[in-house]
Design an enzyme around this catalytic site. Structure first.
Site, PDB file in Angstrom:
ATOM      1  N   HIS A 191       0.853  -1.208   0.000  1.00 22.71           N
ATOM      2  CA  HIS A 191       0.000   0.000   0.000  1.00 22.71           C
ATOM      3  C   HIS A 191       0.882   1.250   0.000  1.00 22.71           C
ATOM      4  CE1 HIS A 191      -4.083  -1.568   0.568  1.00 22.71           C
ATOM      5  NE2 HIS A 191      -3.577  -2.472   1.392  1.00 22.71           N
ATOM      6  N   GLU A 219      -6.272 -12.273   4.026  1.00 19.67           N
ATOM      7  CA  GLU A 219      -7.275 -11.203   3.826  1.00 19.67           C
ATOM      8  C   GLU A 219      -7.903 -11.345   2.440  1.00 19.67           C
ATOM      9  OE1 GLU A 219      -4.999  -7.571   4.306  1.00 19.67           O
ATOM     10  OE2 GLU A 219      -5.061  -7.703   6.485  1.00 19.67           O
ATOM     11  N   HIS A 266      -7.424  -8.019   0.115  1.00 21.76           N
ATOM     12  CA  HIS A 266      -6.134  -7.380  -0.195  1.00 21.76           C
ATOM     13  C   HIS A 266      -5.491  -7.975  -1.451  1.00 21.76           C
ATOM     14  CE1 HIS A 266      -2.217  -5.420   0.901  1.00 21.76           C
ATOM     15  NE2 HIS A 266      -1.766  -6.442   0.161  1.00 21.76           N
TER      16      HIS A 266
HETATM   17  C1  LIG Z   1      -4.641  -3.234   7.280  1.00 24.09           C
HETATM   18  C2  LIG Z   1      -5.106  -4.054   6.125  1.00 24.09           C
HETATM   19  N1  LIG Z   1      -6.172  -3.395   5.467  1.00 24.09           N
HETATM   20  C3  LIG Z   1      -3.976  -4.328   5.152  1.00 24.09           C
HETATM   21  O1  LIG Z   1      -3.883  -3.682   4.136  1.00 24.09           O
HETATM   22  N2  LIG Z   1      -3.089  -5.274   5.499  1.00 24.09           N
HETATM   23  C4  LIG Z   1      -1.944  -5.578   4.680  1.00 24.09           C
HETATM   24  C5  LIG Z   1      -1.280  -6.850   5.131  1.00 24.09           C
HETATM   25  C6  LIG Z   1      -0.928  -4.436   4.689  1.00 24.09           C
HETATM   26  O2  LIG Z   1      -0.806  -3.711   5.682  1.00 24.09           O
HETATM   27  O3  LIG Z   1      -0.193  -4.327   3.686  1.00 24.09           O
HETATM   28 ZN   LIG Z   2      -4.476  -4.136   2.094  1.00 24.65          ZN
END
Ligand SMILES: C[C@@H](N)C(=O)N[C@H](C)C(=O)O
Ligand SMILES: [Zn+2]
Length: 252
Positions: A166, A230, A233
């Site tokens: 991200h 997740e 994601h």
């Molecule tokens: C916090 C959650 N939405 C997320 O994006 N988790 C992944 C593992 C990340 O932080 O990259």
């Molecule tokens: Zn994510």
């Protein structure tokens, strides 16, 4: 008498024009989406500027020149490239696991390469009457650190010392929505940090497993990979090529 006649004529005109105001059917919405889908496809494949579409009227789209100047690594505001995505940017509200609004702006920013692959995936979803809805896109490193402080578990929050994709503008948190903009059932809410959100968790109705499968297979087809823990994601392939960023998003 003259006034009564005029009243009858006026009344009939009003009645007729109301009858003409037809409700848009889901099929027509889909046709419109397929049309904008083609526009987005053209934009990405030829770099030629966008035509106006009803959905684009409130958005200042990127010009042809701007699009031509983009490198794969350029950060772009997704809605300025393609207006057919949906958004529910959770970290721009207090409705998230931090219980705090950590973004000033609810725009979805990603690298141009990520945007091009997302448009391709969304175009495929649109053929099935679905669209991508975003929960999160680019996330500055300082927000990642904040998340890690609250929830230091690598399965659900990436370690900021390595950086999350991200932070690179190459990961997104998404679900699918139908023609009524209702999100599909995925078995858990977004950011449900538990086994039930894992791809390997199969103790769910077939309809939910199929929704997760639909999301995963289409995203993989267009160059994204998932993580085990997740369902929402997705990372762009070769994300490591892009550096971690820490700039704050503003809506100016
Ligand atoms: C916090 C959650 N939405 C997320 O994006 N988790 C992944 C593992 C990340 O932080 O990259
Ligand atoms: Zn994510």
């Amino acid at each position: 008498m003259k006034y009564i006649l005029a009243l009858i004529v006026f009344g009939s005109i009003v009645l007729f024009s109301c009858k003409e105001k037809k409700k848009i059917t889901p099929k027509e919405i889909q046709e419109n989406l397929v049309e904008t889908n083609d526009v987005a496809k053209e934009q990405v494949e030829s770099g030629v500027g966008q035509k106006d579409s009803p959905a684009s009227l409130n958005v200042q789209l990127y010009s042809k020149e701007e699009i031509e100047s983009f490198k794969d690594s350029t950060f772009v505001i997704l809605k300025k490239l393609d207006t057919t995505f949906l958004y529910s940017m959770k970290y721009a509200t207090k409705d998230n696991f931090l219980k705090e609004q950590v973004y000033d702006c609810d725009d979805c920013l990603v690298r141009y390469k990520t945007a091009k692959q997302l448009i391709k995936a969304n175009n495929e979803f649109k053929k099935a009457g679905l669209r991508i809805l975003f929960f999160d896109c680019y996330r500055p490193l300082y927000v990642q650190k904040k998340m890690w402080k609250i929830y230091p578990d690598k399965r659900y929050v990436a370690d900021p010392s390595k950086g999350s994709n991200h932070n690179r503008g190459t990961a997104i948190d998404i679900t699918l929505a139908d023609l009524k903009n209702d999100t599909l059932a995925m078995g858990t809410p977004f950011d449900y940090f538990g086994k039930k959100a894992h791809h390997a968790y199969l103790n769910l109705p077939d309809s939910i497993l199929n929704n997760r499968k639909k999301l995963k297979s289409t995203m993989e087809k267009h160059g994204f990979w998932s993580i085990t823990s997740e369902w929402w994601h997705y990372n762009l392939s070769q994300s490591y090529k892009y550096p971690v960023s820490n700039f704050k998003t503003t809506c100016d």
